[in-house]
Every structure is written in C-alpha cells, then in structure tokens.
Design a protein around this motif. Structure first.
Motif, PDB file in Angstrom:
ATOM      1  N   PHE A  26       4.221  30.077  -1.331  1.00  0.00           N
ATOM      2  CA  PHE A  26       4.272  28.909  -1.739  1.00  0.00           C
ATOM      3  C   PHE A  26       5.483  27.930  -0.232  1.00  0.00           C
ATOM      4  N   ALA A  27       5.265  26.257   0.013  1.00  0.00           N
ATOM      5  CA  ALA A  27       6.184  26.426   1.088  1.00  0.00           C
ATOM      6  C   ALA A  27       6.723  24.974   0.138  1.00  0.00           C
ATOM      7  N   GLN A  28       8.231  25.042   0.760  1.00  0.00           N
ATOM      8  CA  GLN A  28       8.864  24.052  -0.040  1.00  0.00           C
ATOM      9  C   GLN A  28       8.798  22.881   1.164  1.00  0.00           C
ATOM     10  N   ILE A  29       8.531  21.598   1.505  1.00  0.00           N
ATOM     11  CA  ILE A  29       8.335  20.525   1.813  1.00  0.00           C
ATOM     12  C   ILE A  29       9.440  19.803   2.183  1.00  0.00           C
ATOM     13  N   GLU A  30      10.293  19.342   3.171  1.00  0.00           N
ATOM     14  CA  GLU A  30      11.542  18.957   2.849  1.00  0.00           C
ATOM     15  C   GLU A  30      11.487  17.816   2.525  1.00  0.00           C
ATOM     16  N   GLU A  31      10.321  16.708   3.522  1.00  0.00           N
ATOM     17  CA  GLU A  31       9.957  15.307   3.501  1.00  0.00           C
ATOM     18  C   GLU A  31       9.671  14.824   1.814  1.00  0.00           C
ATOM     19  N   THR A  32       9.305  15.733   1.393  1.00  0.00           N
ATOM     20  CA  THR A  32       8.576  15.584  -0.106  1.00  0.00           C
ATOM     21  C   THR A  32       9.485  15.508  -0.900  1.00  0.00           C
ATOM     22  N   ARG A  33      10.644  16.773  -0.971  1.00  0.00           N
ATOM     23  CA  ARG A  33      11.075  17.713  -1.829  1.00  0.00           C
ATOM     24  C   ARG A  33       9.729  18.379  -2.759  1.00  0.00           C
ATOM     25  N   SER A  34       8.990  18.469  -2.150  1.00  0.00           N
ATOM     26  CA  SER A  34       8.105  19.628  -3.509  1.00  0.00           C
ATOM     27  C   SER A  34       7.880  20.180  -2.590  1.00  0.00           C
ATOM     28  N   VAL A  35       6.750  21.574  -3.996  1.00  0.00           N
ATOM     29  CA  VAL A  35       6.370  22.441  -3.019  1.00  0.00           C
ATOM     30  C   VAL A  35       4.473  22.696  -3.359  1.00  0.00           C
ATOM     31  N   VAL A  36       4.051  23.172  -2.372  1.00  0.00           N
ATOM     32  CA  VAL A  36       2.741  23.178  -1.631  1.00  0.00           C
ATOM     33  C   VAL A  36       2.525  24.258  -1.994  1.00  0.00           C
ATOM     34  N   SER A  37       1.186  25.539  -1.722  1.00  0.00           N
ATOM     35  CA  SER A  37       0.475  26.424  -0.946  1.00  0.00           C
ATOM     36  C   SER A  37       1.021  26.375   0.366  1.00  0.00           C
ATOM     37  N   THR A  38       0.915  27.756   0.545  1.00  0.00           N
ATOM     38  CA  THR A  38       0.642  27.998   2.287  1.00  0.00           C
ATOM     39  C   THR A  38      -0.566  28.146   2.678  1.00  0.00           C
ATOM     40  N   ALA A  39      -1.537  27.333   1.729  1.00  0.00           N
ATOM     41  CA  ALA A  39      -2.886  27.678   1.824  1.00  0.00           C
ATOM     42  C   ALA A  39      -3.765  26.209   2.836  1.00  0.00           C
ATOM     43  N   GLN A  40      -2.108  25.221   2.107  1.00  0.00           N
ATOM     44  CA  GLN A  40      -2.576  24.083   1.616  1.00  0.00           C
ATOM     45  C   GLN A  40      -2.289  23.996   3.691  1.00  0.00           C
ATOM     46  N   VAL A  41      -0.909  23.943   3.754  1.00  0.00           N
ATOM     47  CA  VAL A  41      -0.300  24.086   4.681  1.00  0.00           C
ATOM     48  C   VAL A  41      -0.667  24.485   6.121  1.00  0.00           C
ATOM     49  N   GLY A  96      -1.077  19.783  -3.172  1.00  0.00           N
ATOM     50  CA  GLY A  96      -0.923  19.296  -1.724  1.00  0.00           C
ATOM     51  C   GLY A  96      -1.821  17.741  -2.021  1.00  0.00           C
ATOM     52  N   THR A  97      -2.007  17.395  -3.186  1.00  0.00           N
ATOM     53  CA  THR A  97      -2.381  16.329  -3.519  1.00  0.00           C
ATOM     54  C   THR A  97      -1.256  14.558  -3.739  1.00  0.00           C
ATOM     55  N   VAL A  98      -1.710  13.917  -3.124  1.00  0.00           N
ATOM     56  CA  VAL A  98      -0.533  12.827  -3.830  1.00  0.00           C
ATOM     57  C   VAL A  98      -1.790  11.667  -4.047  1.00  0.00           C
ATOM     58  N   HIS A  99      -0.644  10.841  -4.872  1.00  0.00           N
ATOM     59  CA  HIS A  99      -1.189   9.171  -5.495  1.00  0.00           C
ATOM     60  C   HIS A  99      -1.018   8.334  -4.792  1.00  0.00           C
ATOM     61  N   VAL A 100      -2.165   7.129  -4.590  1.00  0.00           N
ATOM     62  CA  VAL A 100      -2.141   6.306  -3.480  1.00  0.00           C
ATOM     63  C   VAL A 100      -2.604   5.075  -4.088  1.00  0.00           C
ATOM     64  N   GLU A 101      -1.898   4.005  -4.397  1.00  0.00           N
ATOM     65  CA  GLU A 101      -2.029   2.775  -5.096  1.00  0.00           C
ATOM     66  C   GLU A 101      -1.720   1.760  -3.791  1.00  0.00           C
ATOM     67  N   GLY A 102      -2.161   0.185  -4.038  1.00  0.00           N
ATOM     68  CA  GLY A 102      -2.379  -0.864  -3.442  1.00  0.00           C
ATOM     69  C   GLY A 102      -2.366  -2.463  -3.613  1.00  0.00           C
ATOM     70  N   VAL A 103      -1.896  -2.597  -3.492  1.00  0.00           N
ATOM     71  CA  VAL A 103      -2.414  -4.024  -3.511  1.00  0.00           C
ATOM     72  C   VAL A 103      -2.388  -5.414  -2.414  1.00  0.00           C
ATOM     73  N   PHE A 112       0.860  -1.319   0.492  1.00  0.00           N
ATOM     74  CA  PHE A 112      -0.219   0.380  -0.040  1.00  0.00           C
ATOM     75  C   PHE A 112       0.464   0.766  -0.073  1.00  0.00           C
ATOM     76  N   ASP A 113       0.469   2.175  -0.987  1.00  0.00           N
ATOM     77  CA  ASP A 113       2.002   2.817  -1.261  1.00  0.00           C
ATOM     78  C   ASP A 113       1.036   4.416  -1.588  1.00  0.00           C
ATOM     79  N   VAL A 114       1.679   5.072  -0.304  1.00  0.00           N
ATOM     80  CA  VAL A 114       1.495   6.768  -0.170  1.00  0.00           C
ATOM     81  C   VAL A 114       2.413   7.249  -1.089  1.00  0.00           C
ATOM     82  N   HIS A 115       2.849   8.166  -2.317  1.00  0.00           N
ATOM     83  CA  HIS A 115       3.355   8.653  -2.633  1.00  0.00           C
ATOM     84  C   HIS A 115       3.849  10.383  -2.739  1.00  0.00           C
ATOM     85  N   THR A 116       4.604   9.980  -1.330  1.00  0.00           N
ATOM     86  CA  THR A 116       4.290  11.578  -0.948  1.00  0.00           C
ATOM     87  C   THR A 116       5.219  11.994  -1.323  1.00  0.00           C
ATOM     88  N   ARG A 117       6.375  11.559  -2.061  1.00  0.00           N
ATOM     89  CA  ARG A 117       7.598  12.232  -2.399  1.00  0.00           C
ATOM     90  C   ARG A 117       7.212  12.909  -3.648  1.00  0.00           C
TER      91      ARG A 117
END
Length: 433
Positions: free
Chosen positions: A290-305, A199-206, A188-193
C-alpha cells in the motif's frame, strides 16, 4: 445485558429521567459556552489592538476584525485562537463560535433570550445566526422579531425563506447581486481527499443544463469508442474511464507547445505529481503493498500507483529524504531539501488543532533566527500564515521536544502538546496570572 451502571438507575423510568437530566445539562453547558465566548470577545475589543494598518497590501501585526454582522463589535484577530485551544477546537471553529455569539447577542437578542431561557437549543440559534450574518442590521432585526415567538417550532425551510425575504426587503441591491451570482452555485467536485484504498473517488456536480448535456454527450461517445476499441468493461465503468480520457485530452490541449519554424506542434506528456510514502516491501512487484498518498491523506494499493504512472505518464523520482537525519545551513533562507524534510515530518500546521497541509504553510524557525535560532532540522516547523503571524506578534510560544512533537504555551499560560498531528491539553487550569 449491559455491564455499565448508572447512579440510581435501577428501573427503566430512572434511566430515562437520568438521560433527560444529562441532556438538559449539556444544553445548558452549550449556552454557557456561548456566554463565555461573549465575555472573551468583550475582553479583546478593537481597542486592545495596536494600530497595524496593512502597508502595500501586507499584514504584519494583529488587526481588529469583524466576526459577525453589521453593528457587532470588532474583535482582536488572534483572540479566538486561545479560546479554541482551551475548548479543543480549531481557530476557524473558535472564530465561528465567537461570531455566532456576537450575532445572537447584538443582532438577534429576542432569539438569544429564548436560548438563555432553555426554550431553544444553542445549536439552532447558532445556525440561524450563521444565516443572518450577511443581512443588514434592519434585516436581522426583522428576522429576530418574526422568529422569536415560534423559533422552537419553525422548520429550516421556513427559516430560509424568511431570511431570503429579509434580504429582498432590506437589501434589494444585495439580493439582485445574489441573483446575478446564482450561477456561482454551480460546482463540480472531485473528492480526491476521500480516495479509498482501491484508488476510486466520488465525483458530483451541479451544472448548467447546456453544459451538462454536452458533457453527457462527450462521455457517452467516449464510452462507445472504448467499446469499439475492445474494452470489455461494463457501460458504467467505460463511462468513468471516458471521463478520465476527456480530462487527459483537455490537459493535452492546454499543454500544447508550438515547435516554431512552421513545424507541427508537439504535445507535452501527461504529468502526474503525487507524493507517496512506500516501504521497501511495498516497492517490490512480487508483493502486494500500500502507498500513502500525501495529497489526499488516503491509502491506495501500489498496483494502483503503477497504473497511474504507466502509459504516457511522465514520472519524476526524487531522492529519498531520511526523516531522522539532521540538516543545517548557516543562512536564514530554508533550502528546499530541508523544507521538504520539515513537511514530511509534520504534514500539517504545527499549531494546536490546525489541519492545514504543511505544503501550504510557511517554514517557521521555532526559535527565531534573530534570536540565534539555527536553520536546521531541529528548529523548523510548518505554520500556516495565520498562526505564523500569531506566533510572531503575540505571546504564543512553542518548543520542539522531538522531530514531530511541539509544546505550545498560550498567552494566558495553558500548555498544549501537538504530536504527529494530534493535540492534547496539558494544563487544564493554568497558574493564576
């Protein structure tokens, strides 16, 4: 009309012939790189490694390690690092290259012969080698013999079935173990990176069927509850929200602490640990930022934070660390604040082409503390454990030229610069030894 010009390519036929020639040259070059990897491994055999048996489970010096299947020679553990540095690849990729070359040369010689002859592309041979590495020697020989004549015509499904057959024939105990461990293939993968700026991510699993049915029921009920509570979102959005609510409820159960003395249990608030990098303008509620998220090396909006940190979330704000300030201590141990500054300045391992996050690395003294190297901002860098050991026990050395620039020298004299996470080779041809 293209502006680019190619030599002697003034007709369509000439362009096609030119492209074919270049493809053949590339394929030949890939074979020669495999040959070079074999020679490099032969230059760094088990005998070149000092006796460094781990004591009490701890490994300090260099070891001889297997990089391919049963029957292939061991190789000095740190040898692939310099080969990878010369080829512009990570240590893991270089280990894979050497391992594939050893597997082909020692356990799949018929297939390797066809690769050398140019009948089979090197990439296909390498993929086959990666499939056979776990087979016993007799199993690899079986695959080599069965595939050699028609490997250029056989598809991957047939190759996979042949490798499975070899596993059953020559390693029945291992095949049975694989069968029992087939459940490990569930995931079960949550692709936070891969988080997007929205602020959305893809989730998939077996999943196991029973688990999947229970999860579907829980999410369906959660989406229905949200609708009853007044949510006007679409069904798909409510289902995604229900998955988050399901996770938070489970976290609440896991974090439940007994109050004692017969009192009712209390639930610790949800805790979100996120490292964000914000400009002053982005902090303002009056401006979009925008905020840079260190854990995911991605950028999200400050509103999302702000949304993530709202409600019952427990928010801990740590003091801002000035990355340009200089900190120093007289002790060998690195204080937390100094270690945090080092991670922020260089967010990944300082070794060339290594991408391991700095938060999972050691904080290394560039000039060793025992050689009068200070514990200060200008003499610290993050190194993952493997590259830390290589720097300590081999001829790899490096210096810092500024806060985020590292000049490395390989054991055979190549110089590389890693700056802000990007690596480039400075000396393509080192001086003669």
């Amino acid at each position: 009309m293209a502006d680019h010009e190619l030599p002697d390519c003034d007709t369509p036929a000439a362009v096609l012939a030119f492209a074919q020639e270049q493809r053949a040259a590339v394929q030949r070059g890939e074979v020669l790189i495999l040959e070079a990897a074999l020679v490099w491994a032969a230059m760094h055999p088990e005998e070149t490694v000092a006796d460094a048996e781990p004591a009490a489970g701890l490994v300090f010096g260099e070891l001889a390690v297997p990089l391919a299947g049963e029957g292939t020679p061991l190789v000095a553990e740190f040898a692939p690092m310099e080969l990878g540095a010369a080829l512009g690849m990570s240590t893991d990729a270089a280990r894979g290259l050497v391992g594939d070359a050893l597997e082909l040369a020692h356990r799949l010689p018929r297939i390797f012969k066809r690769i050398r002859a140019g009948d089979v592309p090197a990439w296909k041979g390498r993929r086959i080698a990666q499939l056979t590495t776990t087979l016993p020697l007799a199993g690899a020989e079986f695959v080599d013999r069965q595939l050699a004549a028609g490997v250029d015509k056989v598809g991957w499904a047939a190759i996979g079935r042949l490798v499975d057959r070899a596993k059953v024939m020559f390693d029945p105990e291992g095949a049975e173990k694989d069968r029992r461990e087939a459940a490990a293939g569930r995931r079960f993968d949550v692709h936070t990176r891969e988080a997007n700026h929205d602020g959305t991510v893809h989730v998939e699993g077996v999943l196991d069927l029973a688990d999947a049915m229970d999860l579907e029921t829980a999410i369906r009920h959660g989406a229905e509850e949200l609708a009853v509570l007044g949510s006007a979102e679409s069904l798909d959005v409510r289902r995604s929200m229900a998955a988050g609510e399901l996770a938070r409820r489970q976290l609440a159960f896991d974090l439940r602490a007994e109050a004692g003395d017969g009192a009712a249990s209390v639930v610790k608030p949800r805790q979100v640990v996120i490292h964000v990098h914000l400009s002053h303008a982005a902090i303002s509620r009056d401006e979009a930022g925008f905020a840079q998220i260190e854990e995911t090396r991605s950028v999200v909006s400050t509103a999302q934070v702000r949304d993530w940190c709202s409600g019952d979330a427990q928010v801990v704000i740590k003091p801002v660390i000035d990355l340009e300030s200089h900190h120093h201590t007289d002790t060998y141990a690195v204080p937390d604040r100094l270690a945090e500054q080092t991670r922020l300045v260089q967010p990944v391992c300082a070794f060339p082409w290594c991408e391991r996050p700095a938060r999972h690395c050691d904080t290394d003294h560039v000039t060793a503390h025992g050689d009068d190297g200070p514990t200060c901002s200008c003499n610290l860098a993050p190194l993952c454990r493997r590259h830390h050991r290589a720097k300590t026990h081999t001829a790899w050395t490096y210096d810092t030229t500024d806060a985020a620039t590292y000049l490395w020298r390989s054991p055979h004299g190549r110089h590389l610069v890693k700056r802000c996470g990007e690596t480039r080779l400075v000396t393509a041809h080192p001086p003669d030894e």
